[in-house]
Design a protein around this motif. Structure first.
Motif, PDB file in Angstrom:
ATOM      1  N   THR A 176      84.772  -5.526  54.495  1.00  0.00           N
ATOM      2  CA  THR A 176      85.417  -4.695  55.515  1.00  0.00           C
ATOM      3  C   THR A 176      84.930  -3.258  55.417  1.00  0.00           C
ATOM      4  O   THR A 176      84.593  -2.625  56.419  1.00  0.00           O
ATOM      5  CB  THR A 176      86.950  -4.729  55.355  1.00  0.00           C
ATOM      6  N   GLY A 177      84.885  -2.734  54.188  1.00  0.00           N
ATOM      7  CA  GLY A 177      84.410  -1.367  53.994  1.00  0.00           C
ATOM      8  C   GLY A 177      82.984  -1.193  54.470  1.00  0.00           C
ATOM      9  O   GLY A 177      82.662  -0.213  55.155  1.00  0.00           O
ATOM     10  N   HIS A 178      82.115  -2.138  54.135  1.00  0.00           N
ATOM     11  CA  HIS A 178      80.719  -2.037  54.541  1.00  0.00           C
ATOM     12  C   HIS A 178      80.569  -2.134  56.064  1.00  0.00           C
ATOM     13  O   HIS A 178      79.743  -1.424  56.657  1.00  0.00           O
ATOM     14  CB  HIS A 178      79.898  -3.133  53.862  1.00  0.00           C
ATOM     15  N   MET A 179      81.351  -3.005  56.703  1.00  0.00           N
ATOM     16  CA  MET A 179      81.251  -3.121  58.162  1.00  0.00           C
ATOM     17  C   MET A 179      81.787  -1.882  58.858  1.00  0.00           C
ATOM     18  O   MET A 179      81.254  -1.460  59.897  1.00  0.00           O
ATOM     19  CB  MET A 179      81.987  -4.382  58.635  1.00  0.00           C
ATOM     20  N   ILE A 180      82.841  -1.279  58.314  1.00  0.00           N
ATOM     21  CA  ILE A 180      83.369  -0.045  58.893  1.00  0.00           C
ATOM     22  C   ILE A 180      82.313   1.056  58.850  1.00  0.00           C
ATOM     23  O   ILE A 180      82.076   1.769  59.839  1.00  0.00           O
ATOM     24  CB  ILE A 180      84.641   0.410  58.142  1.00  0.00           C
ATOM     25  N   ILE A 181      81.650   1.197  57.701  1.00  0.00           N
ATOM     26  CA  ILE A 181      80.609   2.208  57.556  1.00  0.00           C
ATOM     27  C   ILE A 181      79.428   1.901  58.472  1.00  0.00           C
ATOM     28  O   ILE A 181      78.902   2.789  59.159  1.00  0.00           O
ATOM     29  CB  ILE A 181      80.131   2.300  56.093  1.00  0.00           C
ATOM     30  N   ALA A 182      79.002   0.624  58.499  1.00  0.00           N
ATOM     31  CA  ALA A 182      77.862   0.245  59.338  1.00  0.00           C
ATOM     32  C   ALA A 182      78.155   0.502  60.817  1.00  0.00           C
ATOM     33  O   ALA A 182      77.310   1.054  61.542  1.00  0.00           O
ATOM     34  CB  ALA A 182      77.524  -1.231  59.121  1.00  0.00           C
ATOM     35  N   SER A 183      79.340   0.130  61.274  1.00  0.00           N
ATOM     36  CA  SER A 183      79.716   0.341  62.672  1.00  0.00           C
ATOM     37  C   SER A 183      79.760   1.822  63.011  1.00  0.00           C
ATOM     38  O   SER A 183      79.373   2.244  64.110  1.00  0.00           O
ATOM     39  CB  SER A 183      81.079  -0.301  62.961  1.00  0.00           C
ATOM     40  N   SER A 184      80.227   2.629  62.044  1.00  0.00           N
ATOM     41  CA  SER A 184      80.278   4.077  62.251  1.00  0.00           C
ATOM     42  C   SER A 184      78.874   4.651  62.372  1.00  0.00           C
ATOM     43  O   SER A 184      78.588   5.456  63.272  1.00  0.00           O
ATOM     44  CB  SER A 184      81.035   4.749  61.095  1.00  0.00           C
ATOM     45  N   LEU A 185      77.967   4.233  61.486  1.00  0.00           N
ATOM     46  CA  LEU A 185      76.594   4.735  61.517  1.00  0.00           C
ATOM     47  C   LEU A 185      75.848   4.258  62.759  1.00  0.00           C
ATOM     48  O   LEU A 185      74.978   4.966  63.277  1.00  0.00           O
ATOM     49  CB  LEU A 185      75.845   4.300  60.257  1.00  0.00           C
ATOM     50  N   LYS A 222      85.575  -4.137  66.990  1.00  0.00           N
ATOM     51  CA  LYS A 222      86.693  -4.383  66.070  1.00  0.00           C
ATOM     52  C   LYS A 222      87.039  -5.869  66.016  1.00  0.00           C
ATOM     53  O   LYS A 222      87.316  -6.414  64.944  1.00  0.00           O
ATOM     54  CB  LYS A 222      87.905  -3.559  66.505  1.00  0.00           C
ATOM     55  N   VAL A 223      87.022  -6.521  67.173  1.00  0.00           N
ATOM     56  CA  VAL A 223      87.274  -7.971  67.202  1.00  0.00           C
ATOM     57  C   VAL A 223      86.132  -8.710  66.518  1.00  0.00           C
ATOM     58  O   VAL A 223      86.349  -9.647  65.741  1.00  0.00           O
ATOM     59  CB  VAL A 223      87.419  -8.462  68.659  1.00  0.00           C
ATOM     60  N   PHE A 224      84.917  -8.276  66.791  1.00  0.00           N
ATOM     61  CA  PHE A 224      83.734  -8.918  66.234  1.00  0.00           C
ATOM     62  C   PHE A 224      83.745  -8.882  64.710  1.00  0.00           C
ATOM     63  O   PHE A 224      83.420  -9.873  64.052  1.00  0.00           O
ATOM     64  CB  PHE A 224      82.483  -8.203  66.772  1.00  0.00           C
ATOM     65  N   GLU A 225      84.134  -7.744  64.128  1.00  0.00           N
ATOM     66  CA  GLU A 225      84.138  -7.589  62.676  1.00  0.00           C
ATOM     67  C   GLU A 225      85.086  -8.571  61.996  1.00  0.00           C
ATOM     68  O   GLU A 225      84.859  -8.964  60.847  1.00  0.00           O
ATOM     69  CB  GLU A 225      84.508  -6.154  62.303  1.00  0.00           C
ATOM     70  N   VAL A 226      86.139  -8.948  62.699  1.00  0.00           N
ATOM     71  CA  VAL A 226      87.078  -9.935  62.146  1.00  0.00           C
ATOM     72  C   VAL A 226      86.621 -11.358  62.471  1.00  0.00           C
ATOM     73  O   VAL A 226      86.639 -12.239  61.611  1.00  0.00           O
ATOM     74  CB  VAL A 226      88.507  -9.704  62.689  1.00  0.00           C
ATOM     75  N   SER A 227      86.176 -11.569  63.693  1.00  0.00           N
ATOM     76  CA  SER A 227      85.885 -12.935  64.148  1.00  0.00           C
ATOM     77  C   SER A 227      84.636 -13.540  63.510  1.00  0.00           C
ATOM     78  O   SER A 227      84.531 -14.771  63.414  1.00  0.00           O
ATOM     79  CB  SER A 227      85.750 -12.968  65.671  1.00  0.00           C
ATOM     80  N   ILE A 228      83.683 -12.713  63.061  1.00  0.00           N
ATOM     81  CA  ILE A 228      82.496 -13.307  62.429  1.00  0.00           C
ATOM     82  C   ILE A 228      82.815 -13.822  61.019  1.00  0.00           C
ATOM     83  O   ILE A 228      81.958 -14.430  60.367  1.00  0.00           O
ATOM     84  CB  ILE A 228      81.299 -12.334  62.367  1.00  0.00           C
ATOM     85  N   GLN A 229      84.049 -13.614  60.587  1.00  0.00           N
ATOM     86  CA  GLN A 229      84.476 -14.252  59.342  1.00  0.00           C
ATOM     87  C   GLN A 229      84.463 -15.771  59.481  1.00  0.00           C
ATOM     88  O   GLN A 229      84.401 -16.487  58.473  1.00  0.00           O
ATOM     89  CB  GLN A 229      85.887 -13.786  58.973  1.00  0.00           C
ATOM     90  N   LEU A 230      84.509 -16.270  60.720  1.00  0.00           N
ATOM     91  CA  LEU A 230      84.460 -17.719  60.929  1.00  0.00           C
ATOM     92  C   LEU A 230      83.190 -18.310  60.321  1.00  0.00           C
ATOM     93  O   LEU A 230      83.224 -19.374  59.695  1.00  0.00           O
ATOM     94  CB  LEU A 230      84.508 -18.032  62.430  1.00  0.00           C
TER      95      LEU A 230
END
Length: 285
Positions: free
Chosen positions: A24-33, A43-51
């Motif tokens: 989660t931390g890495h995706m938050i940073i990556a999305s910000s950059l 935001k939905v994508f970051e959760v849904s690709i957990q599938l």
């Protein structure tokens, strides 16, 4: 979010979901950059690709997940996931407030790194199969789910709650919790993977079908279906996350048996320090 950005985020998810470095931390940073952090679909994508990552765990441990003649295994998983479900139900708004903070991620990565540097000393165990730990012998360790009690499974699930702070890492907190409950390093990692499946299924299901996103209060699946590009990003992202997570799981178990957590602690300290500097310079957030 472009397809390339979706692939980048999915690679990060697959690599980090089961490593003790916080996906989660890495995706938050990556999305910000990447400049897409404020997009509702992101935001939905970051959760849904957990599938995709979930399917990787099920594939690796398919014999375990489909042993329907052993209902006790599933009951222990439920005991372990109950704390996260309750916390998500009652503290969802507070958790979401933290998810937008790159500084929280950076600090959590840094502090968690120092913990991982010394975790092998706190809970000494063999790192090679022919060695005995200095304090806890192999005979005292729990190395199979048959030995795991419901109480210990629940306690490990409580440790998993620490991962609701972005940057802490669900994998790290549940593995440390498992070792604190006398699980072997290897089985603590495997049980962390087992716990991830119902935990992530619940989080993904909530984000797709129950949660309202953005000012239009659209459901997650509606945001995915809103455009062909979103659909392609969702499908490609899950495929990439699945393949990368599959490789990461196999690597992590093998590495953990031999070397422990130290390298992950060093990595977190380096990344956390860099992110704090970037935040202080105004280049992040």
């Amino acid at each position: 979010m472009s397809i390339l950005e979706a692939v980048i985020v999915a690679i990060i998810e697959g690599l980090t979901e089961f490593l003790p470095v916080s996906s989660t931390g890495h995706m938050i940073i990556a999305s910000s950059l990447l400049g897409v952090a404020e997009n509702d679909f992101t935001k939905v994508f970051e959760v849904s690709i957990q599938l995709g990552a979930i399917l990787a765990v099920v594939l690796v441990y398919w014999r375990k997940f489909f042993q329907f003649n052993n209902p006790i295994f599933y009951a222990k998983l439920i005991a372990g996931v109950v704390p996260a479900l309750l916390a998500g139900l009652f503290f969802n708004d507070a958790i979401e407030a933290l998810l937008g903070s790159e500084l929280v991620v950076a600090i959590a990565l840094l502090l968690g790194g120092f913990i991982l540097l010394y975790i092998d000393r706190l809970f000494p165990q063999p790192v090679h199969s022919d060695l005995l730990a200095t304090e806890t012998t192999r005979s005292e360790l729990i190395e199979a789910d048959e030995q795991l009690t419901f109480k210990k499974a629940f306690v490990v699930g409580c440790w998993q709650l620490l991962a609701m702070i972005p940057g802490v890492s669900r994998s790290a907190s549940s593995i440390i919790g498992g070792m604190q409950q006398k699980l072997s390093r290897n089985f603590a990692a495997e049980f962390s993977f087992f716990l991830a499946v119902p935990t992530m299924v619940a989080a993904t299901g909530y984000s797709l079908f129950l949660k309202d996103w953005g000012t239009e209060e659209a459901k997650g699946f509606e945001l995915i279906l809103a455009s062909q590009q979103n659909i392609i990003a969702f499908v490609v992202g899950n495929m990439v996350a699945f393949v990368v997570a599959l490789l990461a799981i196999r690597f992590f178990i093998s590495y953990l048996k031999k070397y422990g957590f130290r390298i992950f602690g060093i990595y977190r300290i380096i990344v956390g320090t860099i992110l704090i500097v970037l935040y202080w310079m105004g280049l992040l957030g």
